[in-house]
Scaffold this motif. Structure first.
Motif, PDB file in Angstrom:
ATOM      1  N   MET A 120       0.744  -1.236   0.004  1.00  6.56           N
ATOM      2  CA  MET A 120       0.004   0.129  -0.016  1.00  6.56           C
ATOM      3  C   MET A 120       0.760   1.326   0.006  1.00  6.56           C
ATOM      4  SD  MET A 120      -3.366   0.420   2.343  1.00  6.56           S
ATOM      5  CE  MET A 120      -2.280   1.190   3.993  1.00  6.56           C
ATOM      6  N   VAL A 121       1.922   1.280   0.734  1.00  6.28           N
ATOM      7  CA  VAL A 121       2.866   2.426   0.801  1.00  6.28           C
ATOM      8  C   VAL A 121       3.575   2.607  -0.531  1.00  6.28           C
ATOM      9  CG1 VAL A 121       4.906   3.275   1.864  1.00  6.28           C
ATOM     10  CG2 VAL A 121       3.092   2.158   3.412  1.00  6.28           C
ATOM     11  N   GLY A 146      -4.139  -3.347  -2.011  1.00  3.61           N
ATOM     12  CA  GLY A 146      -3.920  -3.410  -0.600  1.00  3.61           C
ATOM     13  C   GLY A 146      -4.891  -2.942   0.600  1.00  3.61           C
ATOM     14  N   ALA A 147      -5.420  -1.807   0.051  1.00  2.00           N
ATOM     15  CA  ALA A 147      -6.202  -1.651   1.195  1.00  2.00           C
ATOM     16  C   ALA A 147      -7.479  -2.303   1.149  1.00  2.00           C
ATOM     17  CB  ALA A 147      -6.581   0.157   0.835  1.00  2.00           C
ATOM     18  N   VAL A 151      -8.679  -3.805   4.954  1.00  2.00           N
ATOM     19  CA  VAL A 151      -9.746  -3.562   5.426  1.00  2.00           C
ATOM     20  C   VAL A 151     -10.583  -4.901   5.846  1.00  2.00           C
ATOM     21  CG1 VAL A 151     -12.301  -2.797   5.010  1.00  2.00           C
ATOM     22  CG2 VAL A 151     -10.356  -1.380   4.279  1.00  2.00           C
ATOM     23  N   ALA A 152     -10.360  -5.797   4.982  1.00  2.00           N
ATOM     24  CA  ALA A 152     -11.084  -7.166   5.125  1.00  2.00           C
ATOM     25  C   ALA A 152     -10.276  -7.954   6.140  1.00  2.00           C
ATOM     26  CB  ALA A 152     -11.490  -7.834   3.927  1.00  2.00           C
ATOM     27  N   PHE A 153      -9.447  -7.472   6.673  1.00  2.00           N
ATOM     28  CA  PHE A 153      -8.187  -8.379   7.596  1.00  2.00           C
ATOM     29  C   PHE A 153      -9.188  -9.045   8.830  1.00  2.00           C
ATOM     30  CE2 PHE A 153      -4.419  -9.334   9.570  1.00  2.00           C
ATOM     31  CZ  PHE A 153      -3.674  -9.912   8.420  1.00  2.00           C
ATOM     32  N   GLY A 154      -9.843  -8.580   9.159  1.00  2.00           N
ATOM     33  CA  GLY A 154     -10.731  -9.318  10.312  1.00  2.00           C
ATOM     34  C   GLY A 154     -11.498 -10.474   9.920  1.00  2.00           C
ATOM     35  N   GLU A 161     -18.422  -6.928   4.616  1.00  2.00           N
ATOM     36  CA  GLU A 161     -19.417  -6.265   3.905  1.00  2.00           C
ATOM     37  C   GLU A 161     -18.722  -4.883   3.590  1.00  2.00           C
ATOM     38  OE1 GLU A 161     -22.967  -5.399   6.571  1.00  2.00           O
ATOM     39  OE2 GLU A 161     -23.433  -3.797   5.099  1.00  2.00           O
ATOM     40  N   ALA A 162     -18.107  -4.329   4.567  1.00  2.00           N
ATOM     41  CA  ALA A 162     -17.146  -2.903   4.337  1.00  2.00           C
ATOM     42  C   ALA A 162     -16.467  -3.193   2.988  1.00  2.00           C
ATOM     43  CB  ALA A 162     -16.610  -2.613   5.412  1.00  2.00           C
ATOM     44  N   THR A 163     -15.617  -3.969   2.867  1.00  2.00           N
ATOM     45  CA  THR A 163     -14.888  -4.315   1.955  1.00  2.00           C
ATOM     46  C   THR A 163     -15.328  -4.481   0.416  1.00  2.00           C
ATOM     47  OG1 THR A 163     -12.506  -4.980   1.399  1.00  2.00           O
ATOM     48  CG2 THR A 163     -14.233  -6.626   2.004  1.00  2.00           C
TER      49      THR A 163
END
Lengths: 512, 112, 145
Positions: A120-121, A146-147, A151-154, A161-163
């Motif tokens: 991402m960086v 990457g983002a 965001v879905a990392f959990g 849903e958010a991702t």
């Protein structure tokens, strides 16, 4: 040619792949190596900030020299404005990754986390350094993929849903941007930003470029979550792990959204009054609606996410005021003041919003909830978190002597001097509502006495988290020094100069 | 000229699908339609009447070549599109496991 | 995941090798003809995917294969990056510089570093597409339990 410029992209990329290979075999390699990489980038970016000044350095990738004055290779450009955004990315990046050392322990698959973080960086560094449109698109996709994954990392219901929302809207934005790039390439037969500017000045088809401008604005507006396109931001930013929220809110929406909008509309397209009024209107709407949506939130991270929309509104609004004045050709000093306010607020927002998300992460780490109703009286148990979040809250609300006050003051003064009295009034009102909203946050999280919190198990967060938060809060105070004449000339003025003169960027690069 | 308009119409078809469909998989397909309409547009803008594929042949050098740059761009964009589609599909499978449905109306944990 | 019928297995046995060779051909002629690393890599991955689909594989083996392909993918892309950085460190000191001798136009060994880039990009693409395929299959296998 400055060899540092490609290293800003190459080092984090190499880091990401090395973490994926060696992190498998060596325990704890990932976290320290990722911190080391971000530390190196941080040193490089500060070195570039000091040495760049007002000059513009150009890097021709692969050594492709222009043929008959037409650039044919990939150009990477580093100027005053780029360097500021690079510094933001790498400072917030380093502090977030250092913070992650303790925070991310509760997730599995740490290798993927650090590798994606480095990707991402790398993408964001590439976006700000790139000198042609298609590379902006490529690096933008690298950073947002990457983002999406982070965001879905959990991998729980909310994160997924958010991702999904983020990916669908981000995908639509990407293709709109790609279509706009195609339109511009069709007419100008070049992708280099400076060369496009030069060939636009020879024959400018107004309606055609208006269409391209609207495509580009809506595409990057979606990435930056300006108000009609904001739907994904509160979900994505509140569901991500907290250091990632700090990166997304503090850096990503600026680097891939606001930065590109400002760069393209100031340095590539001819500034027209209609477009500048549209941008100012979008900025004002974001500022006002964002803060009103934030009022009713009781989830800390959603509250902070809505405030991001509102604060980005200030930046877009001030850039828009600058554009209006430039297009009318009147009061250049007021236009410069407005743009100064915008760029300065961009820097400040990275500092205080990054810090606020890290605070929210610390609270969530300790008591395991994000709901303001379920906390209270935390200041006794978490003095460092409480103190730093107080600084950040006052800073975002625009209380002197913290940095947010100066940037908001500059924006409001510029709006008054440009005779946008109504906009200036709205900016003041939004600032007051922001203050109210953050007083609520402070009171319910840290001072209100409730018995909802089980007092025995609360203790201050581990050292890496405290370290990152304290450094960020020191930055919140120190950044207000940037307005002092003498320091301002070193950092802000080169960026303003390159933005104020529409043809300077292109004429330096194409060399005529 | 009509071909360019067809590309744009295909783009809008994809956008319409992405906005109105309620099935996660169909949304992903709509995004792919948008993606490929854009690629088609890029391939079209590189086309030159009477041009041949841009492969330099040392034996027979004088020819009109089509513009090779959009083709390179499309290839890069296809790679990116592959990555995003794979990512989207992975997320959709995960969502199906958590929620047990592809219907977007039943996936509404996040509100306000 | 279960395998398919004998007809499918036999046909795959005959075809997969040819697909694999064709992928390699496309990769190493990348600088002369249309195609190159990405197209050839997809074809290479196709031959592996054919084999896995036809013969089937159990869950543990799939996980092991995914670990291996991820490793290959990362090594290959790291090599590409090192090749690009070699231009920065050697010769003219420019990132992505093609510093090797160019040879004559139309020969198989020519164009400096481009064949090298093509080969490693080909491995990278083949490994990553295989990884994507395996990851999605693993998701599906996990779901049954």
């Amino acid at each position: 040619m400055n060899p540092l410029i490609p290293l800003f992209v190459a080092i984090p990329l190499a880091g990401a792949f090395l973490i994926m290979i060696l992190g498998r075999f060596i325990k704890d390699f990932n976290k320290y190596f990722a911190s080391l990489i971000l530390l190196i980038l941080l040193i490089f970016s500060i070195y570039s900030l000091i040495t760049t000044g007002s000059k513009l350095s150009l890097y021709k990738v692969g050594g492709w020299e222009p043929v008959n004055g037409v650039p044919i290779g990939i150009y990477m450009v580093m100027d005053g404005f780029t360097v500021i955004v690079l510094c933001i990315i790498n400072i917030v990046g380093f502090l977030s990754v250092f913070y992650s050392i303790s925070y991310i322990k509760r997730y599995t698959a740490e290798n993927y986390y650090y590798a994606l973080f480095c990707l991402m960086v790398a993408g964001m560094n590439g976006v700000v350094l790139s000198g042609d449109l298609f590379n902006i698109f490529v690096f933008l996709e690298i950073s947002v993929i990457g983002a999406y994954a982070l965001v879905a990392f959990g991998v729980e219901k909310n994160e997924l849903e958010a991702t999904f929302k983020y990916q669908v809207l981000g995908g639509i934005a990407s293709f709109i941007i790609l279509f706009g790039i195609g339109l511009i390439y069709w007419k100008t037969k070049t992708l280099n930003i400076a060369d496009i500017k030069a060939s636009m000045s020879s024959g400018y088809e107004k309606s055609f470029y208006l269409f391209a401008q609207i495509l580009i604005l809506s595409g990057f507006g979606l990435k930056a979550a300006i108000i009609p396109f904001h739907a994904w931001l509160p979900d994505a930013h509140s569901s991500a792990p907290s250091p990632i929220s700090a990166m997304l809110s503090g850096v990503l929406i600026k680097a891939v959204g606001i930065y590109v909008i400002i760069r393209l509309f100031f340095n590539m397209f001819a500034i027209t009054e209609g477009m500048s009024i549209l941008i100012t209107t979008l900025g004002t709407l974001s500022m006002v609606i964002g803060v009103f949506l934030a009022i009713g939130q009781w989830d800390i991270k959603r509250l902070l996410a809505y405030h991001s929309i509102s604060q980005m509104g200030y930046v877009v609004l001030s850039a828009g005021i600058g554009m209006i004045l430039i297009s009318r050709g009147e009061k250049p000093e007021v236009a410069a003041l407005a743009i100064t306010g915008g760029v300065f607020h961009l820097i400040n927002h990275a500092a205080f919003k990054g810090l606020l998300f890290l605070n929210a992460g610390a609270i969530e780490y300790t008591i395991g909830t994000r709901d303001l109703h379920e906390m209270g009286g935390l200041s006794k148990f978490m003095p460092a978190t409480s103190a730093t979040s107080f600084i950040a809250s006052m800073s975002i609300s625009g209380i002197p002597p913290f940095n947010g006050f100066f940037s908001k003051l500059i924006i409001i003064i510029a709006a008054i001097m440009a005779r946008f009295y109504f906009v200036a009034l709205l900016a003041v009102i939004v600032s007051i509502i922001t203050l109210a909203s953050f007083l609520k946050f402070q009171r319910y999280a840290f001072y209100n006495k409730t018995d909802a919190v089980n007092e025995r198990k609360i203790k201050e967060v581990p050292f890496p988290m405290i370290f990152s938060m304290v450094i960020m809060s020191i930055l919140c105070v120190l950044l207000s020094l940037l307005v002092i004449p003498g320091i301002r000339e070193l950092v802000l003025t080169p960026a303003i100069d390159i933005l104020m003169d529409p043809s300077k960027y292109s004429s330096i690069i194409t060399g005529n | 000229m009509i071909a360019y308009w067809m590309c744009f119409i295909l783009f809008l078809v994809g956008l319409y699908g992405a906005i109105t469909r309620r099935n996660l998989i169909k949304i992903a397909i709509s995004l792919s339609i948008m993606e490929f309409s854009t690629f088609l547009f890029f391939a079209l803008i590189g086309y030159i009447d009477g041009g041949v594929a841009p492969i330099v042949d040392p034996a027979d050098p004088v020819k009109i070549y089509v513009d090779p740059l959009p083709q390179a761009l499309v290839l890069t964009a296809i790679v990116i599109g592959l990555a995003t589609t794979a990512m989207l599909m992975a997320v959709i499978i995960r969502i199906y496991r958590k929620y047990g449905t592809f219907d977007i109306r039943e996936i509404k944990n996040l509100r306000g | 995941m279960k395998g398919m019928t004998t007809i499918v297995k036999k046909t795959t046995q005959l075809i997969a090798g040819m697909v694999f060779m064709y992928g390699i051909y496309v990769i190493i002629h990348g600088h002369l003809t249309p195609g190159g690393g990405f197209a050839g890599g997809v074809i290479l991955a196709g031959s592996f995917i054919l084999l896995i689909l036809a013969f089937g594989s159990d869950f543990v083996k799939l996980m092991k294969e995914e670990t291996g392909s991820t490793l290959y993918e990362n090594l290959a892309i790291l090599t590409v990056l090192l090749l690009a950085l070699s231009g920065l460190l050697l010769g003219t000191r420019i990132f992505f510089m093609n510093w090797m001798p160019k040879g004559t136009l139309g020969q198989l060994i020519s164009a400096g570093m481009l064949p090298l880039y093509n080969i490693f990009v080909g491995i990278e693409v083949a490994a990553s597409i295989l990884t994507i395929f395996l990851a999605l299959v693993i998701f599906k296998e996990e779901m049954k339990e």
